[in-house]
Design a protein around this motif. Structure first.
Motif, short mmCIF file in Angstrom:
data_model
loop_
_atom_site.label_atom_id
_atom_site.label_comp_id
_atom_site.label_asym_id
_atom_site.label_seq_id
_atom_site.Cartn_x
_atom_site.Cartn_y
_atom_site.Cartn_z
N UNK A 31 -1.09 -13.91 -8.12
CA UNK A 31 -1.47 -14.04 -9.90
C UNK A 31 -2.85 -14.68 -10.02
N UNK A 94 1.30 -16.68 -5.73
CA UNK A 94 1.66 -15.31 -5.94
C UNK A 94 2.12 -15.15 -7.21
N UNK A 95 2.42 -13.63 -7.64
CA UNK A 95 2.84 -13.21 -8.80
C UNK A 95 4.05 -13.80 -9.21
N UNK A 96 5.01 -14.07 -8.24
CA UNK A 96 6.32 -14.49 -8.24
C UNK A 96 6.62 -15.96 -8.25
N UNK A 97 5.46 -16.53 -8.10
CA UNK A 97 5.59 -17.98 -7.95
C UNK A 97 4.47 -18.92 -8.73
N UNK A 98 4.63 -20.38 -8.49
CA UNK A 98 3.78 -21.14 -9.16
C UNK A 98 2.86 -22.04 -8.35
#
Lengths: 112, 116
Positions: A31, A94-98
């Motif tokens: 991200x 990551x795109x899927x995380x924070x």
């Protein structure tokens, strides 16, 4: 699992030199990527944040680049000064995380 | 700029006691706070993520009963190390974000814990 690697682990340069710190990450689906500075025994100071859609960010003598497809980022420090001595940490979200996933850092020493 | 404080900055305790570390956002509302642990010459490892008013989400391998996290207000999160042992000695750093953590996180100065 995302892994962040920073090379070199340590770097010593004389004052005035331009230098490059390297960061690589294994999963390109990020991200954003951030560079931080940490002084001994202290917390972190955010230096630059690069969104996944960006190629670089600049702040004063610092320039950070991002090549997401190859999983690499560099932090360029121009005209280094003794006050730049610190540990520089690279971290990705990551795109899927924070959560920030950190590398181990590069410890920079600039001598006068 | 956004400021995050931690208290205490250093603590020494005896094995078996509990230690509470506070993390405060001084000039913004932190909807999300993160707790990290850092060993010498190692990278920061995320321990848990806490959202205000919710239970914390712990990372794999982190014992939730040993590391109690409370995020009761938008400006305060606490980490309690229960029944501390020498292997819990480390540098604990919190960070806070007003945007869920994906954008800029503001870091506290860290707390050095030494368990004797």
């Amino acid at each position: 699992k995302q892994e962040v690697t920073q090379i070199p682990a340590a770097l010593s340069v004389p004052e005035g030199e331009n230098l490059v710190l390297n960061c690589s990450f294994t999963d390109s689906a990020i991200y954003n990527l951030q560079w931080f500075r940490q002084d001994p025994g202290k917390g972190l100071t955010s230096l630059l944040l690069i969104q996944s859609s960006q190629r670089e960010q600049t702040s004063g003598r610092l320039n950070a680049s991002l090549d997401k497809s190859s999983g690499r980022s560099t932090l360029y420090i121009a005209a280094s000064q003794p006050g730049d001595s610190a540990t520089y940490l690279c971290a990705v979200v990551n795109q899927a995380g924070t959560a920030l996933i950190f590398g181990k850092g590069t410890t920079l020493s600039v001598s006068s | 700029g956004a400021v995050v404080s931690q208290h205490p900055s250093r603590v020494i305790c005896k094995s078996g006691t509990s230690v509470k570390i506070e993390c405060r956002s001084l000039d913004f509302q932190a909807t999300t706070m993160f707790w990290y642990r850092q060993f010498p010459k190692k990278s920061l490892m995320l321990m848990a993520t806490s959202n205000e008013g919710s239970k914390a989400t712990y990372e794999q391998g982190v014992e939730k009963d040993k590391f109690l996290i409370n995020h009761a207000s938008l400006t305060l999160s606490t980490l309690t190390v229960t029944s501390a042992h020498p292997e819990d000695s480390s540098f604990y750093i919190c960070s806070a974000s007003s945007q869920g953590g994906r954008e800029t996180q503001y870091f506290g100065p860290g707390t050095r814990l030494l368990v004797l």
